[in-house]
Design a protein around this motif. Sequence first.
Motif, PDB file in Angstrom:
ATOM      1  N   SER A 244      -0.246  -4.165   0.149  1.00  0.00           N
ATOM      2  CA  SER A 244      -1.488  -3.484   0.520  1.00  0.00           C
ATOM      3  C   SER A 244      -1.187  -2.099   1.098  1.00  0.00           C
ATOM      4  N   ALA A 246      -2.253  -1.065   3.865  1.00  0.00           N
ATOM      5  CA  ALA A 246      -1.962  -1.270   5.291  1.00  0.00           C
ATOM      6  C   ALA A 246      -0.496  -1.615   5.520  1.00  0.00           C
ATOM      7  N   GLU A 249       1.446   1.525   5.219  1.00  0.00           N
ATOM      8  CA  GLU A 249       1.165   2.352   6.389  1.00  0.00           C
ATOM      9  C   GLU A 249       2.035   1.961   7.574  1.00  0.00           C
ATOM     10  N   GLN A 250       2.416   0.677   7.661  1.00  0.00           N
ATOM     11  CA  GLN A 250       3.322   0.227   8.724  1.00  0.00           C
ATOM     12  C   GLN A 250       4.650   0.987   8.651  1.00  0.00           C
ATOM     13  N   GLY A 318      -2.019  -7.021   4.869  1.00  0.00           N
ATOM     14  CA  GLY A 318      -2.355  -6.016   5.868  1.00  0.00           C
ATOM     15  C   GLY A 318      -2.805  -6.575   7.203  1.00  0.00           C
TER      16      GLY A 318
END
Length: 360
Positions: A244, A246, A249-250, A318
């Motif tokens: 995902s 998300a 993004e981590q 996510g």
Amino acid sequence: MKTLTIGDLKVHVPIIQGGMGVGISLSGLASAVANEGGIGVISSAGLGLLYNKLSSNFGEASILGLKEELKKAREKAKGIIGVNVMVAMTNFADMVKTAIAEKADIIFSGAGLPLDLPSFLQKDSTTKLVPIVSSARAVRIICEKWMSQYNYLPDAVVVEGPKAGGHLGYKENQLEDEHFSLEEILPQVVQEVALFEEKYNKKIPVIAAGGIYTGEDIYRMMELGASGVQLGTRFVTTDECDASAAFKEQYIKARQEDIEIIKSPVGMPGRAIGSSFIQQVKEGIKQPKSCPFHCIKTCDISKSPYCIMLALYNAFKGNFNNGYAFAGSNAYRANRIMSVKETMSDLMREWKEKEFFSKK
């Protein structure tokens, strides 16, 4: 870069995308890497959860899921597609048999010694077998067992150092010990493999993995005797990665101090990006009520602080309140999402620059 030869397979860009579960490297990422001349790898871990709509039985859904992912990858890519199968998985045999039956180009197998891997080959099998090891001793044990039992040697060997993401084949006190660094163990594995190459007149390329992030890293590994490299973390922050937004993004948000070593229910140390979930585990808040999947041989529900399959699946979706992202030691270096094509191009450019300045 020289072409990497694994049996009758010619890899024009000697870069292998590491298998990352649950759901991080599926047909999307694998096919994109294969189309750029590298080897794309589908992770078989957790496919039964990702494909639970096809069957409520985890084992059956895993088989159907792997077939589906290989089919999708073949439709998208003309290049080489491999499958990563962890020895520690309870459905190890099912995943290996399915990968071979579906004619996956290569099986990469670690998280334990795949001592019986050649036993699954049929007379007409074309799938190459590549164990993942963390020491010269492990290579020797595998080669000796495979030759004595099956008259077969590995088609290549991946040696993974302690800076890798996910589960690590080292004790926690070895992770920062320079004697166990990839730079130390790679030449040892190359030397050990050379003995079997000479004795049995078979070429066994050694592929370096774990903490390799740039073209400069690739150049260094080649100078130490590697015929190719495996990268996982660098491919997470690509458009085609199957995780995902998300999850990716981590990686983008992670600082170096956010990346930590955790104790996994599997019984191995693992490297991950810190999350509220990990903090709750440390505080003893998490405790699984049941084991829904029986996915890992070494996981004991009575002693496990959480279900690792669900934690990784939640992260893939996510949800970091109930999971965490595995990551290599260099994950903090990611600063934007880009295509696999651009990533491979950057790696080649970095490698050429390093080669140019090294030869001046």
